[in-house]
Design an enzyme around this catalytic site. Structure first.
Site, PDB file in Angstrom:
ATOM      1  CB  THR A 181      -0.881   0.054   1.262  1.00 13.02           C
ATOM      2  OG1 THR A 181      -0.022   0.094   2.401  1.00 13.02           O
ATOM      3  CG2 THR A 181      -1.781  -1.154   1.353  1.00 13.02           C
ATOM      4  CE  LYS A 437     -16.872  10.565  16.426  1.00 14.20           C
ATOM      5  NZ  LYS A 437     -16.523   9.255  16.911  1.00 14.20           N
ATOM      6  CD1 TRP A 442     -17.284  10.993  12.903  1.00 13.35           C
ATOM      7  CD2 TRP A 442     -18.321   9.283  11.904  1.00 13.35           C
ATOM      8  NE1 TRP A 442     -16.730   9.842  13.376  1.00 13.35           N
ATOM      9  CE2 TRP A 442     -17.346   8.775  12.783  1.00 13.35           C
ATOM     10  CE3 TRP A 442     -19.087   8.394  11.164  1.00 13.35           C
ATOM     11  CZ2 TRP A 442     -17.120   7.423  12.943  1.00 13.35           C
ATOM     12  CZ3 TRP A 442     -18.862   7.048  11.313  1.00 13.35           C
ATOM     13  CH2 TRP A 442     -17.894   6.563  12.191  1.00 13.35           C
TER      14      TRP A 442
HETATM   15  P1  ADP Z   1      -3.292   3.900  -0.201  1.00 13.31           P
HETATM   16  O1  ADP Z   1      -4.112   5.127  -0.520  1.00 13.31           O
HETATM   17  O2  ADP Z   1      -3.276   3.551   1.233  1.00 13.31           O
HETATM   18  O3  ADP Z   1      -1.987   3.909  -0.832  1.00 13.31           O
HETATM   19  P2  ADP Z   1      -4.751   2.383  -2.163  1.00 13.31           P
HETATM   20  O4  ADP Z   1      -4.099   3.049  -3.288  1.00 13.31           O
HETATM   21  O5  ADP Z   1      -4.962   0.948  -2.185  1.00 13.31           O
HETATM   22  O6  ADP Z   1      -3.985   2.662  -0.858  1.00 13.31           O
HETATM   23  O7  ADP Z   1      -6.060   3.175  -1.924  1.00 13.31           O
HETATM   24  C1  ADP Z   1      -7.196   2.662  -1.319  1.00 13.31           C
HETATM   25  C2  ADP Z   1      -8.004   3.768  -0.746  1.00 13.31           C
HETATM   26  O8  ADP Z   1      -8.200   4.808  -1.679  1.00 13.31           O
HETATM   27  C3  ADP Z   1      -9.385   3.353  -0.348  1.00 13.31           C
HETATM   28  O9  ADP Z   1      -9.381   2.740   0.912  1.00 13.31           O
HETATM   29  C4  ADP Z   1     -10.129   4.669  -0.346  1.00 13.31           C
HETATM   30  O10 ADP Z   1      -9.932   5.385   0.851  1.00 13.31           O
HETATM   31  C5  ADP Z   1      -9.469   5.420  -1.452  1.00 13.31           C
HETATM   32  N1  ADP Z   1     -10.262   5.315  -2.674  1.00 13.31           N
HETATM   33  C6  ADP Z   1     -10.060   4.524  -3.736  1.00 13.31           C
HETATM   34  N2  ADP Z   1     -10.993   4.743  -4.680  1.00 13.31           N
HETATM   35  C7  ADP Z   1     -11.821   5.696  -4.192  1.00 13.31           C
HETATM   36  C8  ADP Z   1     -12.991   6.344  -4.679  1.00 13.31           C
HETATM   37  N3  ADP Z   1     -13.488   6.085  -5.877  1.00 13.31           N
HETATM   38  N4  ADP Z   1     -13.579   7.236  -3.880  1.00 13.31           N
HETATM   39  C9  ADP Z   1     -13.091   7.540  -2.660  1.00 13.31           C
HETATM   40  N5  ADP Z   1     -11.991   6.972  -2.148  1.00 13.31           N
HETATM   41  C10 ADP Z   1     -11.358   6.058  -2.905  1.00 13.31           C
END
Ligand code: ADP
Length: 541
Positions: A181, A437, A442
């Site tokens: 990630t 918050k 929220w």
């Molecule tokens: P990170 O951001 O931790 O590097 P990822 O690239 O796997 O990890 O991203 C996943 C996160 O990105 C999701 O848990 C969510 O918070 C956000 N995310 C992904 N797609 C969307 C979307 N279409 N709308 C809102 N948030 C999104």
């Protein structure tokens, strides 16, 4: 009583065999570092992937060894995607936008043995080279400039004969690749994909409730191949026989638009920041590009503002499809589509639905949990989203501290706060870490941001929590204005007041040059929070 069906493993060997048999002539096009287009066929791609598998064996790579890739999107990276698992090793895609600290941490944590790297990225490698150790570094170079002590990718392949390659029918649960990630929240953690999870995900991606792929499609992944498997596109394409176009390092809107037009791209995908930039270029040159073949812009990674969907469609006849996913989910979780009963609804209603993250894709189940337990799918109750399915991580790689992301009954806790409506449309309201918050209630920063970005003078907006003496936290908005446009705090707050209750409205608006972004182009709110943490307590600090 057991069923009497073959217990046949789902593997990439199967995908390769099918691609070479059915689609040998399909084209794979890459924009090279000198901007020229390299073209070859599926048949050549498979031949070279086989040669790579043989070369790795010769280099002493063992079953299960992790092999790093530090590359842009191009055909050689695509060969790594298949050639590395084809000999039993595990491809570890490295995010080239991470800093030296994170990169060396990830490489050492995964214990990568060999590194494949683009020649143009060698200067970045110098920044973390001292902190890692590889048995071999293999350079992918257009001109063949290989630094001393490193190997030339092309020479390695040239020494092999693909006829020596034999397919292995792997155990379908064997690892094929891993991706960390990007650490938007906390230390990077490793997700490990298997043959089985990847094949199932690719099939779901190709289905009509996914991207609805067919042989006439030409896909251009803007999303990097180091970010969550380029959303599964590289695995779904050869199942169906789609053409592929890789943009190389050229991700600026004019280069992409040129590639879309020239290669008659039908589907592309990337994070919202890419499309925000592209919209500006298209608005300035509305007739410069013929994008009549483009049927889908898949946009996700962070929330897509409703205004972006509207603007692309009304001004350029381009269809944004909103999707949500996570590295831990291979990554597709939801894709937006309108249910039949909504097809004839009015445009504002349709846009409201299309701006949600959409419906769960096949093989993904979801639920939301509040403080008191599981919540109704009523479109109102906000809680943490939990998911499960056969291509969702069951654990992080060597990460005891990651165990608390999984529930006792086997669901993955996404860290996203969401509502789900009775039709199953998902709306991500925030990340647990980004929630505001106020007085125990929220406020969704995502909804406020989207509304702000709907104002004609706003280019980008981020809403985040800052400390407040009375309410513990209150929202603050950071806004980047469109070039040549102006709007003051009062006007923007009044714009929000049309849609949101008074207590949701940001206490202040700060105007900045640029929103800080993460390595994959998401808003880095942690930096904003730190910069403005005392803004409301001591506004002149
Ligand atoms: P990170 O951001 O931790 O590097 P990822 O690239 O796997 O990890 O991203 C996943 C996160 O990105 C999701 O848990 C969510 O918070 C956000 N995310 C992904 N797609 C969307 C979307 N279409 N709308 C809102 N948030 C999104």
């Amino acid at each position: 009583m057991d069923g009497l069906m073959m217990d046949f493993p789902l593997t990439l060997s199967m995908v390769m065999r099918r691609a070479e048999l059915l689609f040998p002539e399909k084209e794979i096009v890459t924009r090279q570092p000198d901007r020229s287009f390299h073209r070859y066929t599926y048949s050549e791609w498979i031949r070279r992937s086989k040669k790579l598998a043989l070369a790795l064996k010769k280099l002493g790579v063992k079953d299960g060894d992790r092999i790093g890739s530090f590359c842009w999107n191009h055909y050689q990276h695509y060969e790594l995607y298949f050639g590395i698992p084809a000999m039993g090793a595990v491809l570890h895609t490295l995010n080239l936008r991470l800093g030296a600290e994170d990169l060396s941490y990830i490489i050492n944590h995964a214990d990568d043995q060999i590194l494949f790297i683009d020649e143009s990225l060698l200067p970045l490698f110098e920044k973390f080279r001292e902190k890692v150790s590889f048995k071999k570094v293999i350079v992918i170079s257009q001109k063949g400039n290989i630094p001393e002590g490193m190997l030339d990718y092309e020479e390695l392949l040239a020494a092999e004969d693909d006829k020596d390659f034999e397919y292995t029918d792997w155990d379908e649960n064997k690892a094929i690749s891993m991706c960390y990630t990007s650490g938007t929240t906390g230390k990077p953690k490793g997700t490990v994909y298997s043959h089985r999870s990847t094949v199932l995900h690719a099939m779901v991606c190709a289905m009509s409730s996914g991207l609805g792929l067919n042989q006439n499609d030409i896909l251009l992944p803007v999303v990097p191949m180091f970010h969550a498997n380029a959303w599964g596109i590289p695995f779904a394409a050869p199942l169906v026989g789609c053409g592929l176009v890789f943009p190389g390092p050229f991700l600026d809107p004019p280069s992409l638009l040129e590639a879309f037009e020239q290669e008659k791209v039908t589907i592309t995908g990337g994070v919202p920041t890419i499309w925000i930039g592209m919209l500006k270029v298209l608005d300035e040159n509305p007739t410069a590009y013929n994008l009549s073949k483009m049927r889908t812009l898949l946009v996700g990674g962070s929330a897509v503002p409703k205004s972006l969907i509207d603007d692309f469609e009304s001004r350029h006849n381009l269809n944004i499809v909103h999707a949500w996913g996570m590295t831990e989910m291979s990554p597709l979780g939801t894709i937006n589509s309108l249910k039949p009963r909504l097809i004839n609804s009015d445009r504002p209603t349709q846009l409201n639905y299309r701006a949600t993250q959409g419906l769960p894709v096949n093989l993904v189940e979801f639920r939301i949990r509040g403080d008191e337990g599981l919540l109704e799918f009523d479109g109102q109750s906000m809680g943490e989203l939990e998911v499960r399915g056969p291509y969702i991580a069951s654990a992080y790689y060597n990460s005891p501290e990651g165990a608390d992301k999984f529930t006792e009954d086997g669901w993955f806790k996404t860290g996203d706060i969401a509502t789900i409506d009775p039709d199953c449309y998902l709306e991500i309201k925030d990340r647990t870490k980004d929630l505001v918050k106020s007085g125990g209630e929220w406020i969704s920063s995502v909804e406020l941001e989207n509304a702000l970005m709907g104002h004609e003078a706003v280019a980008e907006a981020a809403v985040f929590a800052v400390a407040h003496e009375k309410w513990q936290e209150r929202p603050l908005a950071a806004v980047v204005l469109q070039e040549g446009k102006s709007a003051g705090k009062d006007e923007l707050i009044a714009h929000l007041a049309k849609e949101f209750p008074k207590w949701w409205l940001p206490d202040d608006v700060v105007f900045i040059e640029e929103i800080p972004k993460t390595s994959v182009g998401k808003f880095k709110k942690i930096v904003l929070r730190e910069t403005f943490q005392n803004h409301l307590i001591n506004p002149h600090s």
